[in-house]
Design an enzyme around this catalytic site. Structure first.
Site, PDB file in Angstrom:
ATOM      1  N   HIS A  22       0.909  -1.185   0.086  1.00 33.49           N
ATOM      2  CA  HIS A  22       0.008   0.139  -0.175  1.00 33.49           C
ATOM      3  C   HIS A  22       0.904   1.132  -0.025  1.00 33.49           C
ATOM      4  CE1 HIS A  22      -3.780   2.021   1.677  1.00 33.49           C
ATOM      5  NE2 HIS A  22      -3.112   2.757   0.959  1.00 33.49           N
ATOM      6  N   HIS A  24       1.457   4.883  -2.682  1.00 33.12           N
ATOM      7  CA  HIS A  24       1.081   5.713  -3.566  1.00 33.12           C
ATOM      8  C   HIS A  24       2.301   6.281  -4.144  1.00 33.12           C
ATOM      9  CE1 HIS A  24      -3.207   5.398  -2.510  1.00 33.12           C
ATOM     10  NE2 HIS A  24      -2.827   5.095  -1.456  1.00 33.12           N
ATOM     11  N   HIS A 202      -9.475   0.655  -1.845  1.00 32.94           N
ATOM     12  CA  HIS A 202      -9.445   1.581  -0.501  1.00 32.94           C
ATOM     13  C   HIS A 202     -10.855   1.382   0.134  1.00 32.94           C
ATOM     14  CE1 HIS A 202      -5.735   3.115  -1.745  1.00 32.94           C
ATOM     15  NE2 HIS A 202      -5.574   3.909  -0.488  1.00 32.94           N
ATOM     16  N   GLU A 205     -11.205   3.368   5.385  1.00 37.02           N
ATOM     17  CA  GLU A 205     -10.576   4.332   6.014  1.00 37.02           C
ATOM     18  C   GLU A 205     -11.425   5.337   6.573  1.00 37.02           C
ATOM     19  OE1 GLU A 205      -8.252   6.505   2.923  1.00 37.02           O
ATOM     20  OE2 GLU A 205      -6.857   7.128   4.450  1.00 37.02           O
ATOM     21  N   ASP A 283       1.694   3.968   2.724  1.00 36.91           N
ATOM     22  CA  ASP A 283       0.521   4.627   2.072  1.00 36.91           C
ATOM     23  C   ASP A 283       1.560   6.066   1.425  1.00 36.91           C
ATOM     24  OD1 ASP A 283      -1.859   5.559   1.124  1.00 36.91           O
ATOM     25  OD2 ASP A 283      -2.726   6.293   3.202  1.00 36.91           O
ATOM     26  N   ASP A 284       1.596   7.210   1.838  1.00 33.87           N
ATOM     27  CA  ASP A 284       2.175   8.519   1.420  1.00 33.87           C
ATOM     28  C   ASP A 284       3.087   8.694   2.254  1.00 33.87           C
ATOM     29  OD1 ASP A 284      -0.020   8.950  -0.851  1.00 33.87           O
ATOM     30  OD2 ASP A 284      -1.000   8.549   0.908  1.00 33.87           O
TER      31      ASP A 284
HETATM   32  N1  HPA Z   1      -6.856   7.368   1.063  1.00 36.85           N
HETATM   33  C1  HPA Z   1      -7.357   7.410  -0.250  1.00 36.85           C
HETATM   34  N2  HPA Z   1      -6.814   7.910  -1.330  1.00 36.85           N
HETATM   35  C2  HPA Z   1      -5.443   8.349  -1.325  1.00 36.85           C
HETATM   36  C3  HPA Z   1      -4.740   7.961  -0.167  1.00 36.85           C
HETATM   37  C4  HPA Z   1      -5.486   7.446   1.005  1.00 36.85           C
HETATM   38  O1  HPA Z   1      -4.688   7.286   1.949  1.00 36.85           O
HETATM   39  N3  HPA Z   1      -3.397   8.325  -0.629  1.00 36.85           N
HETATM   40  C5  HPA Z   1      -3.539   8.911  -1.751  1.00 36.85           C
HETATM   41  N4  HPA Z   1      -4.809   8.727  -2.420  1.00 36.85           N
HETATM   42 ZN    ZN Z   2      -3.853   4.457   0.288  1.00 33.34          ZN
END
Ligand code: HPA
Ligand code: ZN
Length: 339
Positions: A22, A24, A202, A205, A283-284
């Protein structure tokens, strides 16, 4: 060293071969690279310096992050930008002990600015080839549809990507979750499955547990990205355990986006102990304060994970990857040897 983390566990985390599922790639754009690329292309950013941009990373929800994340994408314009972005991620991931990564990319945030699909995929594939040659790492690409955009836009994106079908393994669904349920994209995902693509999404969340159920039933999701709100529905948790559906959890992301108030309140350990196939991802990482090993360390310290639980976490990730079983068996043997 993370405060409160047992030095033996710290060393175990360093040694563990990690699989990251996971991530991006646009979320690995560090402010310094954003400014370098902005200068290269004559793009003006909304902040005067990399330090000022980093100081703006104070999010209160998913959308407040996405606004900055999409703005940052404006500096990614040619194939070498995408190559350099992914090369920087692979260098960091290798240093963190990552042996395999499956990278999400958001083509709509580039094609909408006139960047061609082939430019994005071509640059990312060059970095993957280089990382394999340099580090022996492997990686795959997963094309994500932006769920705040229309079904029609998603169909056009799938169509534009089909000439590169052999260069990505699957499709996913990301961006603003609230009000954009998986059901909106059921037909696009059916088409993607028809092309033999693997499916992730996703869900859960910021959105409700019902979106996880929709992702499984209406999209055919094989893994759920985040999924932490599954515990609002006991029957769903039982289903995730029975069907061994992996959840690609991202603890520092959940903290930064206020999905949890404190890492000590995160349900990662509770889900793991209930038998859900949870794992740890970043994630990011450029926006959320840590790459994958940082996420392992912060989570282990906050939740008191044991050595066995850290090993199980790494095993969940290895088992959930979109690779052949003999490759997974090799990673699992290396994970066992890390003990
Ligand atoms: N959630 C949804 N979209 C996203 C995320 C995330 O954590 N990171 C980059 N796009
Ligand atoms: Zn994500």
């Amino acid at each position: 060293m993370v405060a409160g983390l047992d030095p033996d566990l710290d060393r175990l985390i360093t040694r563990l071969p990690k699989v990251e599922l996971h991530l991006h790639i646009e979320g690995t754009l560090e402010p310094e690279m954003a400014f370098a690329l902005a200068a290269k292309h004559g793009v003006t950013l909304a902040y005067p310096s990399a330090a000022a941009l980093r100081a703006a990373y104070d999010f209160h929800d998913l959308q407040s992050f996405l606004d900055l994340y999409y703005a940052g994408c404006a500096v990614l314009r040619d194939e070498d930008d995408f190559r350099a972005l992914a090369a920087a991620y692979f260098a960091r991931a290798h240093a963190d002990g990552v042996v395999h990564a499956e990278l999400f990319f958001d083509p709509q945030s580039h094609t909408s600015r006139g960047v061609a699909m082939g430019t994005v995929i071509g640059g990312l594939r060059r970095a993957i080839a280089d990382a394999h040659a340099q580090y022996g790492m492997t990686a795959e690409l997963i094309l994500c549809f932006l769920r705040h955009l229309s079904e029609e836009d998603a169909f056009a994106t799938l169509e534009a990507a089909l000439p590169y079908r052999d260069q990505f393994v699957g499709v996913g669904l990301d961006s603003g979750e609230r009000g954009n349920p998986p059901s909106k994209f059921a037909r696009v995902f059916a088409a993607a499955r028809g092309h033999g693509l693997r499916i992730v999404a996703h869900a859960g969340e910021e959105g409700p547990a019902a979106y996880i159920t929709e992702a499984l039933d209406l999209l055919g999701a094989e893994r759920i990205d985040h999924g932490v709100r599954c515990d609002e529905d006991d029957a769903l948790v039982a289903r995730l355990v029975a069907a061994k559906i992996p959840l690609t959890v991202c603890p520092l992301s959940n903290l930064k986006l206020c999905v949890v108030k404190d890492l000590a309140e995160h349900n990662f350990a509770a889900l793991l102990r209930r038998g859900v196939a949870v794992m740890i991802n970043s994630d990011d990482p450029a926006y959320f304060g840590g790459y994958v090993a940082d996420n392992y360390r912060a989570t282990a310290a906050a939740l008191g994970l044991t050595a066995d639980e850290l090993i199980l976490t790494a095993e969940h990730a290895a088992r959930a990857a979109f690779v052949k079983d003999d490759i997974k068996a090799g990673w699992l043997a290396r994970i066992a040897a890390a003990r």
